[in-house]
Design a protein around this motif. Structure first.
Motif, short mmCIF file in Angstrom:
data_model
loop_
_atom_site.label_atom_id
_atom_site.label_comp_id
_atom_site.label_asym_id
_atom_site.label_seq_id
_atom_site.Cartn_x
_atom_site.Cartn_y
_atom_site.Cartn_z
N UNK A 129 1.40 -0.98 4.17
CA UNK A 129 2.85 -1.19 3.83
C UNK A 129 3.47 -0.04 3.36
N UNK A 130 4.60 0.45 3.93
CA UNK A 130 5.31 1.85 3.50
C UNK A 130 5.96 1.48 1.81
N UNK A 131 5.66 2.32 1.11
CA UNK A 131 6.19 2.63 -0.14
C UNK A 131 6.95 3.98 -0.36
N UNK A 132 7.77 4.28 -1.31
CA UNK A 132 8.48 5.24 -1.52
C UNK A 132 9.48 5.51 -0.52
N UNK A 133 10.23 4.55 -0.06
CA UNK A 133 11.11 5.08 1.19
C UNK A 133 10.51 5.33 2.46
N UNK A 134 9.04 4.85 2.70
CA UNK A 134 8.23 5.43 3.77
C UNK A 134 7.86 6.43 3.77
N UNK A 135 7.61 7.35 2.63
CA UNK A 135 7.22 8.55 2.44
C UNK A 135 5.44 8.30 2.27
N UNK A 136 5.01 7.31 1.82
CA UNK A 136 3.52 7.01 1.52
C UNK A 136 3.23 5.53 2.06
N UNK A 137 2.32 5.24 2.83
CA UNK A 137 1.79 4.15 3.39
C UNK A 137 0.53 3.78 2.26
N UNK A 138 0.80 2.63 1.65
CA UNK A 138 -0.18 2.14 0.85
C UNK A 138 -1.24 1.03 1.60
N UNK A 139 -2.27 1.26 1.42
CA UNK A 139 -3.25 0.17 1.90
C UNK A 139 -3.60 -0.82 0.98
N UNK A 140 -3.26 -2.08 1.03
CA UNK A 140 -3.47 -3.31 0.24
C UNK A 140 -4.40 -4.35 0.55
N UNK A 141 -5.50 -4.48 -0.12
CA UNK A 141 -6.27 -5.54 -0.08
C UNK A 141 -6.02 -6.84 -0.67
N UNK A 142 -5.94 -7.98 -0.03
CA UNK A 142 -5.72 -9.20 -0.86
C UNK A 142 -6.91 -10.10 -0.72
N UNK A 143 -7.37 -10.48 -1.82
CA UNK A 143 -8.65 -11.32 -1.98
C UNK A 143 -8.31 -12.77 -2.30
N UNK A 144 -6.90 -13.14 -2.26
CA UNK A 144 -6.51 -14.51 -2.46
C UNK A 144 -6.85 -15.37 -1.25
N UNK A 145 -7.10 -16.70 -1.49
CA UNK A 145 -7.61 -17.58 -0.30
C UNK A 145 -6.62 -17.80 0.62
N UNK A 146 -5.34 -17.82 0.29
CA UNK A 146 -4.53 -17.67 1.23
C UNK A 146 -3.42 -16.67 0.93
N UNK A 147 -3.48 -15.76 2.22
CA UNK A 147 -2.56 -14.57 2.12
C UNK A 147 -1.11 -14.96 2.58
N UNK A 148 -0.26 -14.52 1.96
CA UNK A 148 1.28 -14.78 2.22
C UNK A 148 1.65 -13.38 2.38
N UNK A 149 2.40 -13.13 3.64
CA UNK A 149 2.52 -12.06 4.20
C UNK A 149 3.95 -11.93 5.01
#
Length: 315
Positions: A129-149
């Motif tokens: 997902x983009x952060x800092x107005x798209x200048x950085x792309x963050x890689x996010x891992x979700x360990x929740x049983x239900x992932x709301x996206x």
């Protein structure tokens, strides 16, 4: 377990962002080999459900049809989704005003962390997902049983609305929550394509000088190209056009085949909303304007002479 898409629609047609969200769901399914279901929550929405059933990759359409769902009130749709949420590992919605209104409520009630504005799928539980107005792309891992996206529609190509043959199953809608009431909807009517789904966008900035110049200079070009019209925040703040024209971090995110930026300097907030366009053309008299850093083609010239010349050259 299964993947669920909460569809955005007007009870008759699916919004384009729903088709892009389905592409993100398909990317997740490629890792998990799970079926994809799509929820149509509305009223007299059978036509929208039939369209969804034809979408490529969709295994089942859930149709919740009730008066309290007619206007897409978040409280009522959220309650309907929660009634089936535990049957799904992923719940996706487009990152539009609709999705941003509904998804956080679902995530909060499920006590999970929402993954917002996803632009790529790196695994069943890992998303970019983009952060800092798209200048950085963050890689996010979700360990929740239900992932709301929520899904950034411009990052995924829309799936085809043909070839599918999903079954349509009726789902009982949750009762009216009675904590919100639909009053009215003011919709801007335009003969031009919708800004977020247009193939060509012509945008103007503060360099146009006035709302009259915006219309006089840009409308002939947009007419020739059958383009949607957009604007920078500076042009909106100056009162040249309404705020629903705004492209950028605090406006609309677009990724057309062709984006023409006229008199736009290229502030980072604007670039965040359009730099994923396939071809970017910039017209600005300042050769140092930041817009040229993302442009495929740049013209350093006074826009008041360049744009009319361009219009005359287009057959």
């Amino acid at each position: 377990m299964t993947i669920l898409i909460v569809a955005e629609h007007d009870n008759t047609t699916l919004r384009p962002a729903t088709l892009n969200t389905a592409a993100a769901a398909a990317a997740i399914a490629a890792f998990t080999n799970q079926p994809i279901h799509i929820l149509i929550a509305g009223y007299n929405a059978h036509t929208a459900a039939e369209t969804a059933a034809k979408m490529a990759g969709v295994g089942k359409v859930l149709l919740a049809d009730a008066p309290q769902l007619a206007e897409g009130l978040a409280e009522n749709i959220e309650a309907t989704v929660l009634s089936i949420a535990r049957n799904y590992t992923h719940i996706l919605a487009p990152a539009t005003a609709f999705g941003k209104n509904i998804a956080p409520r679902i995530a909060a009630k499920l006590d999970v962390a929402q993954v917002s504005d996803v632009s790529a799928v790196d695994g069943a539980d890992t998303f970019a997902r983009p952060i800092y107005a798209g200048n950085v792309i963050a890689l996010v891992q979700s360990l929740d049983p239900v992932k709301v996206i929520t899904v950034r529609a411009t990052a995924f190509d829309a799936v085809a609305v043909e070839g599918g043959c999903a079954s349509i199953e009726k789902l009982e809608a949750a009762p009216d929550a009675r904590i919100s009431e639909f009053v009215k909807r003011d919709v801007t009517k335009a003969d031009r394509p919708e800004l977020t789904s247009a193939d060509v966008v012509v945008s103007g900035g503060r360099g146009l000088g006035s709302g009259e110049n915006y219309a006089k200079v840009l409308e002939p070009l947009a007419d020739k190209l059958n383009a949607a019209m957009g604007a920078s925040r500076a042009a909106v703040d100056a009162g040249y056009v309404p705020n629903d024209y705004q492209v950028g971090q605090t406006g609309k995110i677009v990724a057309p085949q062709l984006y023409i930026a006229v008199g736009i300097s290229g502030a980072i907030q604007h670039l965040a909303g359009m730099k994923d366009s396939k071809v970017i053309v910039a017209i600005n008299k300042d050769p140092e304007a930041p817009i040229f850093s993302v442009a495929d083609f740049g013209l350093v010239q006074d826009l008041f002479s360049a744009v009319p010349e361009l219009v005359n050259e287009i057959s």
